[in-house]
Design a protein around this motif. Structure first.
Motif, PDB file in Angstrom:
ATOM      1  N   GLY A   1       6.769  -3.278   9.208  1.00  0.00           N
ATOM      2  CA  GLY A   1       5.638  -3.955   8.593  1.00  0.00           C
ATOM      3  C   GLY A   1       5.871  -5.442   8.391  1.00  0.00           C
ATOM      4  N   GLY A   2       4.776  -6.135   8.111  1.00  0.00           N
ATOM      5  CA  GLY A   2       4.874  -7.535   7.702  1.00  0.00           C
ATOM      6  C   GLY A   2       5.273  -8.540   8.775  1.00  0.00           C
TER       7      GLY A   2
ATOM      8  N   GLU B   1       4.581   6.515   2.325  1.00  0.00           N
ATOM      9  CA  GLU B   1       5.547   5.807   3.168  1.00  0.00           C
ATOM     10  C   GLU B   1       6.181   6.818   4.130  1.00  0.00           C
ATOM     11  N   SER B   2       6.098   6.556   5.435  1.00  0.00           N
ATOM     12  CA  SER B   2       6.649   7.515   6.400  1.00  0.00           C
ATOM     13  C   SER B   2       7.591   6.884   7.424  1.00  0.00           C
ATOM     14  N   ASN B   3       7.697   5.570   7.434  1.00  0.00           N
ATOM     15  CA  ASN B   3       8.563   4.944   8.448  1.00  0.00           C
ATOM     16  C   ASN B   3      10.051   5.043   8.105  1.00  0.00           C
TER      17      ASN B   3
ATOM     18  N   ILE C   1      -1.132   4.747   0.841  1.00  0.00           N
ATOM     19  CA  ILE C   1      -0.687   5.758   1.814  1.00  0.00           C
ATOM     20  C   ILE C   1       0.768   6.108   1.515  1.00  0.00           C
TER      21      ILE C   1
ATOM     22  N   GLU D   1       0.814  -1.220   0.000  1.00  0.00           N
ATOM     23  CA  GLU D   1       0.000   0.000   0.000  1.00  0.00           C
ATOM     24  C   GLU D   1       0.846   1.269   0.000  1.00  0.00           C
TER      25      GLU D   1
ATOM     26  N   GLY E   1       4.363  -2.211  11.384  1.00  0.00           N
ATOM     27  CA  GLY E   1       4.356  -1.091  10.445  1.00  0.00           C
ATOM     28  C   GLY E   1       3.577   0.140  10.868  1.00  0.00           C
ATOM     29  N   ASN E   2       2.621  -0.016  11.803  1.00  0.00           N
ATOM     30  CA  ASN E   2       1.917   1.187  12.248  1.00  0.00           C
ATOM     31  C   ASN E   2       2.952   2.182  12.758  1.00  0.00           C
TER      32      ASN E   2
HETATM   33  P1  AMP Z   1       1.750  -4.049   8.996  1.00  0.00           P
HETATM   34  O1  AMP Z   1       2.607  -4.046  10.204  1.00  0.00           O
HETATM   35  O2  AMP Z   1       2.490  -4.353   7.741  1.00  0.00           O
HETATM   36  O3  AMP Z   1       0.557  -4.943   9.206  1.00  0.00           O
HETATM   37  O4  AMP Z   1       1.206  -2.570   8.849  1.00  0.00           O
HETATM   38  C1  AMP Z   1       0.395  -2.027   9.864  1.00  0.00           C
HETATM   39  C2  AMP Z   1      -0.135  -0.680   9.443  1.00  0.00           C
HETATM   40  O5  AMP Z   1       0.933   0.218   9.283  1.00  0.00           O
HETATM   41  C3  AMP Z   1      -0.884  -0.659   8.147  1.00  0.00           C
HETATM   42  O6  AMP Z   1      -1.999   0.214   8.281  1.00  0.00           O
HETATM   43  C4  AMP Z   1       0.117  -0.116   7.158  1.00  0.00           C
HETATM   44  O7  AMP Z   1      -0.472   0.526   6.075  1.00  0.00           O
HETATM   45  C5  AMP Z   1       0.907   0.837   8.000  1.00  0.00           C
HETATM   46  N1  AMP Z   1       2.272   0.968   7.517  1.00  0.00           N
HETATM   47  C6  AMP Z   1       3.111  -0.064   7.268  1.00  0.00           C
HETATM   48  N2  AMP Z   1       4.308   0.383   6.826  1.00  0.00           N
HETATM   49  C7  AMP Z   1       4.202   1.718   6.773  1.00  0.00           C
HETATM   50  C8  AMP Z   1       5.107   2.739   6.387  1.00  0.00           C
HETATM   51  N3  AMP Z   1       6.348   2.452   5.968  1.00  0.00           N
HETATM   52  N4  AMP Z   1       4.687   4.018   6.452  1.00  0.00           N
HETATM   53  C9  AMP Z   1       3.436   4.310   6.894  1.00  0.00           C
HETATM   54  N5  AMP Z   1       2.546   3.391   7.280  1.00  0.00           N
HETATM   55  C10 AMP Z   1       2.915   2.098   7.218  1.00  0.00           C
END
Ligand code: AMP
Ligand code: MG
Length: 407
Positions: free
Chosen positions: A255-256, A207-209, A205, A192, A303-304
């Motif tokens: 994330g992931g 990417e901000s991390n 969205i 995403e 990832g949040n």
């Molecule tokens: P995840 O840990 O991959 O399940 O992601 C958890 C939430 O964090 C989801 O709503 C993602 O869209 C958001 N998210 C994951 N990676 C990033 C990122 N690099 N920047 C901003 N939001 C993210």
């Protein structure tokens, strides 16, 4: 390869595992110029090679004289026999009834042991009149009173900031042994995600991390050597992990790591290396993953954005401090909750709070209204994380809580 690993462990257990796994990854030492040593961690103890101050000198502008000549009552007259300014390479000998004009930092002339400030005397030509009430020995900085030659001044593990750099310079050091900066590879995952500057399509969205992790790493004394955005595809993730593990001391991914269909990282870590733990009884950040791929440490942060930030502060910072042999000497801060908190779950929780003291000096932690782990607003408008222990449920206003960092 590992299949069995600790899971759903406590925050304390997780930190213990991190410290024991990271200790063998202590960074080697390297010499850098003191001017370039800001934010680095000292690798060796530093002893004073000479006294500081190096010589007895004046703390004020005034007249250097012999304390024994000061009047017990009334006034005494001193004859000015010369002057000694800061930087002077010689100084006149001050005998009985004599004085020398002196400036702050100038070496005390032989014979003198006292400086009377110029505001306290009357000067007429080469005569100085001093009234009773001055104390023998005042306004003199003794050699070595700050640091005696040979004494321990800075301990290995000290985080070097402005004051420490000034001290190293005052001791005459041009360079200093510091720990090599851990090299970190950042991997951000998620189908995403869209780079900044690009328009958002349906369900996307920005990417901000990545930028946050780069900044957090830098703040923590490490260096981000690469940053890559990878799709939620096992092949692409495997290649990214192997590539990162070959070039970095640690990998930090975002994330992931949860239990969703697209969360491939725990299985990949088990396949490519070793899982040291997966999931900690912590909110936010429960799915955090820690392990190793070859000689490279691996942190899989959820990832949040708030979970990413908090798990970095708690786990990656602890890892980096261990790798750097760092002791920041944080005082344990306790504060009172300004609002009651009802905690429903059985995990420890790190609340985003605004910390401020009242007029009585009591520190109050006000939890931010935006505690969602996706709510960056709660993070940017807070200045502290406050730890609620696992067992806490109903916390009244005034309950005493601990402020992170505790590691
Ligand atoms: P995840 O840990 O991959 O399940 O992601 C958890 C939430 O964090 C989801 O709503 C993602 O869209 C958001 N998210 C994951 N990676 C990033 C990122 N690099 N920047 C901003 N939001 C993210
Ligand atoms: Mg994801």
């Amino acid at each position: 390869m590992s299949t069995e690993h600790p899971t759903r462990i406590s925050l304390e257990q997780a930190l213990d595992i991190i410290i024991s796994r990271c200790a063998p990854h202590r960074m080697t030492a390297e010499n850098v110029a003191v001017a370039d040593a800001q934010n680095r961690v000292l690798a060796e103890d530093i002893h004073a090679t000479h006294d500081l101050p190096p010589f007895a000198n004046s703390a004020m502008d005034g007249f250097a004289l012999r304390g024994a000549d000061l009047p017990g009552a009334g006034e005494s007259t001193f004859r000015v026999i010369g002057e000694v300014f800061a930087g002077a390479t010689s100084a006149p000998n001050v005998g009985q009834g004599e004085c020398a004009r002196i400036t702050t930092g100038a070496p005390l002339p032989p014979g003198a042991d006292t400086v009377v400030i110029k505001e306290n005397v009357r000067v007429e030509n080469d005569r100085v009149f001093v009234r009773a009430g001055e104390k023998a020995g005042i306004n003199v900085r003794a050699a070595g009173e700050d640091c005696a030659a040979g004494s321990l001044v800075l301990r290995a593990g000290t985080h070097l900031q402005a004051a420490q750099l000034a001290m190293l310079s005052a001791l005459g050091r041009a360079s200093v042994p510091v720990r090599r900066k851990p090299r970190a590879a950042i991997i951000v995952t998620g189908d995403e995600l869209v780079d900044v500057g690009q328009p958002l399509g349906f369900g996307q969205i920005h990417e901000s991390n990545g930028v946050m992790l780069t900044a957090l790493l830098q703040e923590s004394g490490a260096k981000a050597v690469s940053e890559i955005r990878v799709r939620d595809e096992p092949q692409a993730l495997r290649a990214a992990l192997l590539d990162a593990a070959a070039q970095a001391d640690l990998i930090v991914s975002s994330g992931g790591v949860s239990a969703g269909e697209a969360d491939h990282l725990p299985a990949l870590l088990g396949e490519l290396g070793e899982i040291h733990f997966h999931k900690v009884r912590l909110k936010p950040g429960m799915p955090v993953l820690f392990g190793e791929i070859g000689a490279c440490l691996y942190f899989g942060l959820p990832g949040n954005p708030v979970s990413t930030a908090v798990t970095f502060q708690v786990f990656v910072r602890c890892a980096l401090a261990t790798m750097l042999g760092e002791h920041r000497g944080h005082a344990v801060l306790r504060a009172k909750l300004s609002d009651s908190v009802h905690k429903k779950h059985a995990r420890a929780e790190l609340l985003r709070c605004a910390l401020a003291s009242d007029s009585e000096g009591v520190l109050w932690a006000t939890p931010h209204s935006h505690q969602g782990s996706h709510m960056l607003r709660g993070l940017i408008e807070s200045n502290a994380l406050v730890l609620l222990p696992e067992e806490a449920r109903e916390l009244e206003r005034g309950a005493v809580v601990t402020v992170w960092p505790a590691c």
